[in-house]
Design a protein around this motif. Sequence first.
Motif, mmCIF file in Angstrom:
data_model
loop_
_atom_site.group_PDB
_atom_site.id
_atom_site.type_symbol
_atom_site.label_atom_id
_atom_site.label_comp_id
_atom_site.label_asym_id
_atom_site.label_seq_id
_atom_site.Cartn_x
_atom_site.Cartn_y
_atom_site.Cartn_z
ATOM 1 N N GLU A 223 0.830 -1.207 0.000
ATOM 2 C CA GLU A 223 0.000 0.000 0.000
ATOM 3 C C GLU A 223 0.864 1.256 0.000
ATOM 4 O O GLU A 223 0.627 2.188 -0.771
ATOM 5 C CB GLU A 223 -0.923 -0.004 1.215
ATOM 6 N N ARG A 224 1.901 1.274 0.827
ATOM 7 C CA ARG A 224 2.770 2.453 0.897
ATOM 8 C C ARG A 224 3.634 2.572 -0.358
ATOM 9 O O ARG A 224 3.914 3.674 -0.822
ATOM 10 C CB ARG A 224 3.618 2.389 2.159
ATOM 11 N N ASP A 225 4.064 1.437 -0.895
ATOM 12 C CA ASP A 225 4.805 1.480 -2.160
ATOM 13 C C ASP A 225 3.969 2.119 -3.261
ATOM 14 O O ASP A 225 4.474 2.930 -4.059
ATOM 15 C CB ASP A 225 5.213 0.065 -2.579
ATOM 16 N N LEU A 226 2.683 1.760 -3.307
ATOM 17 C CA LEU A 226 1.810 2.312 -4.335
ATOM 18 C C LEU A 226 1.633 3.819 -4.150
ATOM 19 O O LEU A 226 1.640 4.574 -5.131
ATOM 20 C CB LEU A 226 0.453 1.606 -4.306
ATOM 21 N N VAL A 227 1.475 4.273 -2.895
ATOM 22 C CA VAL A 227 1.328 5.707 -2.642
ATOM 23 C C VAL A 227 2.589 6.459 -3.061
ATOM 24 O O VAL A 227 2.525 7.507 -3.713
ATOM 25 C CB VAL A 227 1.009 5.959 -1.156
ATOM 26 N N ILE A 228 3.756 5.928 -2.702
ATOM 27 C CA ILE A 228 5.016 6.578 -3.091
ATOM 28 C C ILE A 228 5.134 6.643 -4.609
ATOM 29 O O ILE A 228 5.522 7.676 -5.179
ATOM 30 C CB ILE A 228 6.211 5.830 -2.473
ATOM 31 N N TYR A 229 4.788 5.557 -5.276
ATOM 32 C CA TYR A 229 4.871 5.528 -6.745
ATOM 33 C C TYR A 229 3.912 6.549 -7.361
ATOM 34 O O TYR A 229 4.299 7.305 -8.270
ATOM 35 C CB TYR A 229 4.545 4.127 -7.254
ATOM 36 N N ARG A 230 2.671 6.609 -6.868
ATOM 37 C CA ARG A 230 1.695 7.534 -7.436
ATOM 38 C C ARG A 230 2.089 8.990 -7.181
ATOM 39 O O ARG A 230 1.894 9.852 -8.046
ATOM 40 C CB ARG A 230 0.305 7.256 -6.849
ATOM 41 N N VAL A 231 2.635 9.277 -6.010
ATOM 42 C CA VAL A 231 3.077 10.638 -5.725
ATOM 43 C C VAL A 231 4.225 11.020 -6.657
ATOM 44 O O VAL A 231 4.252 12.120 -7.215
ATOM 45 C CB VAL A 231 3.490 10.778 -4.242
ATOM 46 N N ALA A 232 5.190 10.115 -6.832
ATOM 47 C CA ALA A 232 6.295 10.392 -7.754
ATOM 48 C C ALA A 232 5.780 10.573 -9.179
ATOM 49 O O ALA A 232 6.219 11.478 -9.915
ATOM 50 C CB ALA A 232 7.317 9.260 -7.700
ATOM 51 N N GLN A 233 4.836 9.753 -9.590
ATOM 52 C CA GLN A 233 4.274 9.847 -10.936
ATOM 53 C C GLN A 233 3.565 11.181 -11.146
ATOM 54 O O GLN A 233 3.760 11.854 -12.167
ATOM 55 C CB GLN A 233 3.302 8.690 -11.160
ATOM 56 N N GLU A 234 2.752 11.602 -10.164
ATOM 57 C CA GLU A 234 2.026 12.860 -10.284
ATOM 58 C C GLU A 234 2.988 14.051 -10.262
ATOM 59 O O GLU A 234 2.815 15.020 -11.017
ATOM 60 C CB GLU A 234 1.002 12.985 -9.148
ATOM 61 N N ALA A 235 4.008 13.977 -9.401
ATOM 62 C CA ALA A 235 4.979 15.070 -9.322
ATOM 63 C C ALA A 235 5.751 15.214 -10.635
ATOM 64 O O ALA A 235 5.949 16.334 -11.135
ATOM 65 C CB ALA A 235 5.935 14.841 -8.157
#
Length: 315
Positions: A223-235
């Motif tokens: 779950e946290r890996d996915l959040v980190i990935y999505r934040v990096a993707q959006e940024a």
Amino acid sequence: MPLYWRVCLINGLVFVAGTVALALAPVTVSATVLVSELVVLTFGLIGIVVLNSILLRTSLAPLDRLIRLMDTVDLQRPGQRLTVAGSSAVGQLLRGFNAMLERLETERSTSNAKALAAQEAERQRIARELHDEIGQGLTAVLLGLKQLSARVPAEAQADLRDVQDTARATLDEVRGVARRLRPGVLEDLGLHSALAALATEFSAHGLRVRRVTSPGLPDLGSERDLVIYRVAQEALTNVARHSDARTVRLALNRQGPVVLLTVDDDGRGLRGAAESTGIRGMRERALLIGAELTVGASELGGTAVRLEVPCEAAR
């Protein structure tokens, strides 16, 4: 004591004190008010007003703090509470407001978690359909065009190649959209490989992405890996669309009790602009895992996005 009766009591005490002071003080008022008597009356009136304002200010100051918090409260920055002392009516009001904030933050967190889970599920469904239906259909079209090329006259070969190139480019775009919707590399190879693939993808679009990662990071969970990935993707998407940057740094490392994701660029910065929907979406994701997201100025001259994930929360 209710606030109404408290105000009445304060004013009554002030008036009683003023009356007693006039009764006991050796002061008289002539039919024609003298200058000395006018001075005494003026100072007495000022004293009564000041005493009354001090007492009322002390009683009503918590309401001022409540109004200021109501004007500035943001559920995306939880934990804002009022200090409550005593069991008066004002204290009960402050405790009720704190309890209301607690319920709103809990309900918002729960509803956001459900909404984001549904969003990820829908992304995966669309990605599968793009890959299985449209992708396979375009692959069949390419195979048919390849077989057709042997029977097409020479003068039509150039047009046929143009159609093949268009179909091939469309197939690549469909696969790229499917990868962005459902990061299979994150599920198969982990967060480091997913961030590397993300950096490579944006580098292909003209950005110079410098990736910095430190070994030995704790296992944060899917779950946290996915959040980190999505934040990096959006940024990175915001950098590519809005910043006019040439270089962006993507870093993931551990700093004490937190795992820190940093995406900063050398673009034009925020320049006082209001937070976009993308940034607020990143904040929503950060709240789901107990992380903290900050957006500010970058050492490179542009914008820096920082996501701090507590290691304790990860374990």
